[in-house]
Design a protein around this motif. Sequence first.
Motif, short mmCIF file in Angstrom:
data_model
loop_
_atom_site.label_atom_id
_atom_site.label_comp_id
_atom_site.label_asym_id
_atom_site.label_seq_id
_atom_site.Cartn_x
_atom_site.Cartn_y
_atom_site.Cartn_z
N GLY A 27 0.89 -1.34 -0.12
CA GLY A 27 0.23 -0.24 -0.11
C GLY A 27 0.85 1.06 0.13
N LEU A 28 1.81 1.23 1.02
CA LEU A 28 2.79 2.51 0.80
C LEU A 28 3.51 2.67 -0.29
CD1 LEU A 28 4.25 1.94 4.46
CD2 LEU A 28 2.36 3.74 3.77
N SER A 29 3.90 1.47 -1.11
CA SER A 29 4.50 1.55 -2.41
C SER A 29 3.77 2.32 -3.40
CB SER A 29 5.00 0.13 -2.76
OG SER A 29 6.09 -0.28 -1.99
N ASP A 30 2.56 1.89 -3.34
CA ASP A 30 1.41 2.51 -4.31
C ASP A 30 1.29 3.93 -4.15
OD1 ASP A 30 0.88 0.13 -5.81
OD2 ASP A 30 -0.84 -0.53 -4.42
N ILE A 31 1.09 4.26 -2.98
CA ILE A 31 1.00 5.90 -2.39
C ILE A 31 2.17 6.51 -2.94
CG2 ILE A 31 0.73 7.38 -0.56
CD1 ILE A 31 -0.93 5.19 0.96
N LEU A 32 3.33 6.34 -2.68
CA LEU A 32 4.60 6.76 -3.15
C LEU A 32 4.71 7.10 -4.52
CD1 LEU A 32 7.18 5.56 -0.43
CD2 LEU A 32 6.39 7.67 -0.65
N ARG A 33 4.29 5.89 -5.26
CA ARG A 33 4.51 6.03 -6.76
C ARG A 33 3.33 7.08 -7.25
NH1 ARG A 33 1.78 2.78 -10.49
NH2 ARG A 33 0.81 1.55 -8.97
N SER A 44 9.41 5.16 -10.19
CA SER A 44 8.23 4.45 -10.22
C SER A 44 7.99 2.99 -10.55
CB SER A 44 7.28 5.36 -11.13
OG SER A 44 5.92 4.79 -11.40
N GLU A 45 8.75 2.71 -11.63
CA GLU A 45 8.90 1.34 -11.84
C GLU A 45 9.20 0.30 -10.83
OE1 GLU A 45 11.37 1.17 -15.38
OE2 GLU A 45 9.66 2.04 -16.82
N ARG A 46 10.31 0.84 -9.99
CA ARG A 46 10.77 0.29 -8.66
C ARG A 46 9.76 -0.07 -7.64
NH1 ARG A 46 17.04 2.56 -8.52
NH2 ARG A 46 17.70 1.51 -10.55
N LEU A 47 9.08 1.06 -7.46
CA LEU A 47 8.04 1.04 -6.62
C LEU A 47 6.79 0.23 -6.69
CD1 LEU A 47 7.75 4.82 -5.49
CD2 LEU A 47 8.59 2.99 -4.10
N SER A 48 6.63 0.25 -8.12
CA SER A 48 5.58 -0.60 -8.81
C SER A 48 5.97 -2.31 -8.39
CB SER A 48 5.32 -0.49 -10.01
OG SER A 48 4.35 -1.29 -10.51
N LEU A 49 7.21 -2.43 -8.71
CA LEU A 49 7.84 -3.99 -8.53
C LEU A 49 7.72 -4.27 -7.24
CD1 LEU A 49 9.45 -6.25 -9.49
CD2 LEU A 49 11.37 -5.14 -9.38
N ILE A 50 8.04 -3.22 -6.08
CA ILE A 50 8.09 -3.74 -4.54
C ILE A 50 6.49 -3.93 -4.40
CG2 ILE A 50 7.94 -2.78 -2.35
CD1 ILE A 50 10.52 -0.92 -3.35
N ALA A 51 5.53 -3.40 -4.79
CA ALA A 51 4.20 -3.40 -4.63
C ALA A 51 3.87 -4.84 -5.09
CB ALA A 51 3.43 -2.31 -5.13
N SER A 52 4.27 -5.15 -6.33
CA SER A 52 3.83 -6.63 -7.07
C SER A 52 4.38 -7.81 -6.33
CB SER A 52 4.22 -6.52 -8.16
OG SER A 52 3.95 -7.53 -9.09
N VAL A 53 5.71 -7.66 -5.92
CA VAL A 53 6.22 -8.54 -5.12
C VAL A 53 5.55 -8.81 -3.71
CG1 VAL A 53 8.23 -9.36 -3.92
CG2 VAL A 53 8.40 -8.46 -6.36
N SER A 54 5.22 -7.63 -3.08
CA SER A 54 4.57 -7.89 -1.68
C SER A 54 3.33 -8.51 -2.03
CB SER A 54 4.46 -6.30 -1.29
OG SER A 54 5.63 -5.64 -1.05
N ARG A 55 2.52 -8.00 -2.87
CA ARG A 55 1.18 -8.73 -3.10
C ARG A 55 1.30 -10.24 -3.51
NH1 ARG A 55 -0.07 -3.47 -5.26
NH2 ARG A 55 -1.80 -2.62 -3.82
N ARG A 56 2.38 -10.65 -4.23
CA ARG A 56 2.63 -12.01 -4.59
C ARG A 56 2.89 -12.65 -3.05
NH1 ARG A 56 5.17 -10.16 -9.14
NH2 ARG A 56 7.29 -10.81 -8.41
N SER A 57 3.49 -11.97 -2.30
CA SER A 57 4.01 -12.56 -0.97
C SER A 57 2.86 -12.74 -0.12
CB SER A 57 5.30 -11.76 -0.45
OG SER A 57 6.21 -11.75 -1.14
N VAL A 58 2.03 -12.05 -0.12
CA VAL A 58 0.89 -11.94 0.83
C VAL A 58 0.06 -13.05 0.17
CG1 VAL A 58 -1.37 -11.04 1.28
CG2 VAL A 58 0.65 -9.40 1.18
N ASP A 59 -0.31 -13.30 -1.35
CA ASP A 59 -0.99 -14.56 -1.56
C ASP A 59 -0.14 -15.93 -1.12
OD1 ASP A 59 -2.56 -12.83 -2.95
OD2 ASP A 59 -1.42 -13.01 -4.74
N ALA A 60 1.21 -15.67 -1.40
CA ALA A 60 1.87 -17.06 -0.72
C ALA A 60 1.41 -17.30 0.57
CB ALA A 60 3.36 -16.99 -1.09
#
Length: 204
Positions: A27-33, A44-60
């Motif tokens: 969530g914070l990564s999305d806000i900062l981006r 912006s791309e790096r923050l988007s990657l952080i958010a994406s990896v975090s969400r995949r980790s939440v799913d796992a």
Amino acid sequence: MEIERVRTRIASDLHDDIGANLSLIAGLSDILRQQLPSSDLRISERLSLIASVSRRSVDAMSDIVWAINPNRDQLSDLTQRMRRFATETLGSRGIEFRFDSPGLDHNTNVSADVRREVFLIFKEGVNNIARHSHCAFADFRIESDGGMVLLKMSDNGVGFETAGADWGQGLASMRKRAEKIGAELNLISSPGRGATLIVKAPLK
């Protein structure tokens, strides 16, 4: 009973602490981006990657919490999670599907290891259907008999030649998961005739 209490405590801690923190990072990564100037594309791309990896980790993490929770040790819990995942994954791609569990005793207990590995095999199979099959329809069927659970996954997609196939990363992962729990895994496919994956695993 002590083992069940430990499993419950671990599941709760993972969900409440690690899962919540990963969601916060996303969530914070999305806000900062969103607050970045449009010129800062690399950040912006790096923050988007952080958010994406975090969400995949939440799913796992969600899969792990579900697998070790002793309150989810019945076949009904497995079939419900399968159906929900298929709906979310295939529905977003416009792929129709049928999920049948004829004569299944939903109160039958299934071990945590079997439940986790069978679900992850199913999850990988659904992802393969969504990404590679180019199908319009998929059919899922799960049954139990004689201390075994039988899962059959079929699609009407493009299919492929299985003879000499290297299985690829996803299929190889499913085969390894099947081996972990002493399950049989068979893949039937040919070009233009879709594919069928059959898994037969012990309940415990």
